[in-house]
Design a protein around this motif. Structure first.
Motif, PDB file in Angstrom:
ATOM      1  N   ASP A   1     101.937  25.158  69.877  1.00 46.45           N
ATOM      2  CA  ASP A   1     100.699  24.774  69.192  1.00 46.45           C
ATOM      3  C   ASP A   1     100.900  24.940  67.689  1.00 46.45           C
ATOM      4  O   ASP A   1     100.893  26.056  67.158  1.00 46.45           O
ATOM      5  N   LEU A   2     101.078  23.823  66.979  1.00 46.21           N
ATOM      6  CA  LEU A   2     101.348  23.884  65.542  1.00 46.21           C
ATOM      7  C   LEU A   2     100.123  24.281  64.723  1.00 46.21           C
ATOM      8  O   LEU A   2     100.240  24.506  63.514  1.00 46.21           O
ATOM      9  N   ASP A   3      98.953  24.389  65.350  1.00 57.80           N
ATOM     10  CA  ASP A   3      97.782  24.902  64.641  1.00 57.80           C
ATOM     11  C   ASP A   3      97.999  26.347  64.204  1.00 57.80           C
ATOM     12  O   ASP A   3      97.409  26.816  63.223  1.00 57.80           O
ATOM     13  N   ILE A   4      98.850  27.059  64.958  1.00 50.10           N
ATOM     14  CA  ILE A   4      99.174  28.444  64.595  1.00 50.10           C
ATOM     15  C   ILE A   4      99.865  28.482  63.239  1.00 50.10           C
ATOM     16  O   ILE A   4      99.600  29.344  62.401  1.00 50.10           O
TER      17      ILE A   4
ATOM     18  N   LYS B   1      97.555  29.232  55.808  1.00 48.67           N
ATOM     19  CA  LYS B   1      96.329  28.741  55.198  1.00 48.67           C
ATOM     20  C   LYS B   1      96.123  29.368  53.822  1.00 48.67           C
ATOM     21  O   LYS B   1      96.194  30.581  53.660  1.00 48.67           O
TER      22      LYS B   1
ATOM     23  N   ASP C   1      99.514  26.395  60.788  1.00 53.84           N
ATOM     24  CA  ASP C   1      98.505  26.147  59.758  1.00 53.84           C
ATOM     25  C   ASP C   1      97.670  27.392  59.487  1.00 53.84           C
ATOM     26  O   ASP C   1      97.291  27.661  58.346  1.00 53.84           O
ATOM     27  N   LEU C   2      97.410  28.165  60.538  1.00 59.48           N
ATOM     28  CA  LEU C   2      96.608  29.384  60.384  1.00 59.48           C
ATOM     29  C   LEU C   2      97.350  30.431  59.558  1.00 59.48           C
ATOM     30  O   LEU C   2      96.772  31.053  58.670  1.00 59.48           O
TER      31      LEU C   2
END
Length: 327
Positions: A144-147, A153, A149-150
């Motif tokens: 999950d590449l959203d991790i 950030k 970004d988190l």
């Protein structure tokens, strides 16, 4: 002059170096203080500060952990493999591995009475080998590449990673300054015989120092790997030297027993200011390396000069005592 005053004056010098460098680049390079550049500086501070802290604590205890880069590799692999369960599980899993490996090294070094340089050269190779086995010698990707970004950030000039580093440095500084176990690390590094005479168990400071070093290495590996979205067993080979350099510039003595977390933070910022400022000027990478090398040599020369003065006083006192008539 008391020991406390010496530490305070030495710390003031370390902080002064960082402030002067910041002021110089801020005046000569207006873009240096831009939000984007300061964010980049703090991102570098985030990982380098934790590595310098881990290495610095072992040096303060009179030892040196050469395996921290391999622990970072292993922590990164573990974090990415656990990323499917969320960022907190991933980071905590890596931290657990780092603490266990660090504590085991501290116990082994105390029990075997072996030089930490020799021992951690072996674990440096062994831990990276384990990372190769866990990753099947391949680069593994965060599901999950959203991790990513988190972790990266941007919050003004900070990120979750840099904020975490500041919190860790603050808590560690309080631990060293205000707890008995924290003070024991410097006491053991300053003199093993004196520490034993004072009733300090040698195993405890070593376990705490190496456990912290393992935790810092694993945390850096986990956060950098999650930030990039992947982990590879070939990464982080160049983490050790900058970490040692930042610790030395920050006032950690190679002879052990001396150093502060605030000094380590100042040394880390000093390195980041040099790299950032020279990069903006368009200087080649080797120019920054040369400047950092010169700074380290100056710091070591000053330290040796101080020690030589102390040695001269000791010999003078010893000679005067020998010259006294025997009763």
């Amino acid at each position: 002059m008391t020991i406390r005053k010496k530490i305070d004056s030495d710390l003031a010098v370390r902080l002064g170096i960082a402030v002067v460098l910041f002021a110089y680049f801020a005046i000569t390079l207006p873009v240096f203080t831009s939000t984007g550049n300061m964010f980049t500086v703090m991102e570098g501070f985030a990982f380098l500060g934790l590595i310098a802290l881990g290495v610095g604590l072992t040096v303060m205890a009179g030892e040196l952990d050469l395996s921290i880069a391999s622990v970072a590799v292993l922590g990164g692999v573990v974090a990415v493999k656990q990323a499917e369960h969320g960022i907190f599980v991933a980071v905590l899993s890596a931290l657990a591995v780092g603490v266990v490996l660090g504590v085991a090294q501290g116990i082994a070094i105390f029990w075997l009475k072996i030089n930490s340089l020799v021992f951690t050269i072996g674990t440096l190779v062994a831990f990276r080998g384990v990372a190769y086995l866990l990753s099947d010698s391949k680069t593994i990707i965060v599901p999950d590449l959203d991790i990513a970004d988190l972790v990266s950030k941007q919050l003004y000039i900070f990120s979750p990673f840099s904020i975490l580093t500041i919190v860790v440095l603050l808590l560690t500084g309080l631990f060293l300054a205000y707890t008995r176990w924290g003070k024991e690390i410097g006491a053991v590094g300053g003199g093993r015989v004196e520490a034993l005479a004072a009733g300090i168990p040698l195993w405890r400071p070593l376990v705490i120092a190496f456990g912290t070093s393992g935790a810092m290495g694993a945390l850096v590996g986990a956060m950098l790997s999650l930030k990039s979205g992947s982990a590879s067993p070939t990464e982080f080979a160049d983490l050790l030297l900058p970490g040692v350099t930042a610790a030395l510039i920050g006032g950690v003595s190679l002879r052990g027993g001396r150093g502060t977390v605030l000094g380590i933070a100042a040394g880390t910022l000093t390195l980041r200011f040099i790299v950032s400022g020279l990069s903006i000027q368009g200087s080649a990478v080797y120019v920054a390396n040369f400047a950092i090398g010169v700074l380290v040599l100056v710091v070591l020369a000053v330290e040796l000069f101080k020690d030589s003065d102390a040695t001269k006083r000791w010999f003078a006192r010893l000679s005067s005592e020998r010259a006294r008539p025997t009763p």
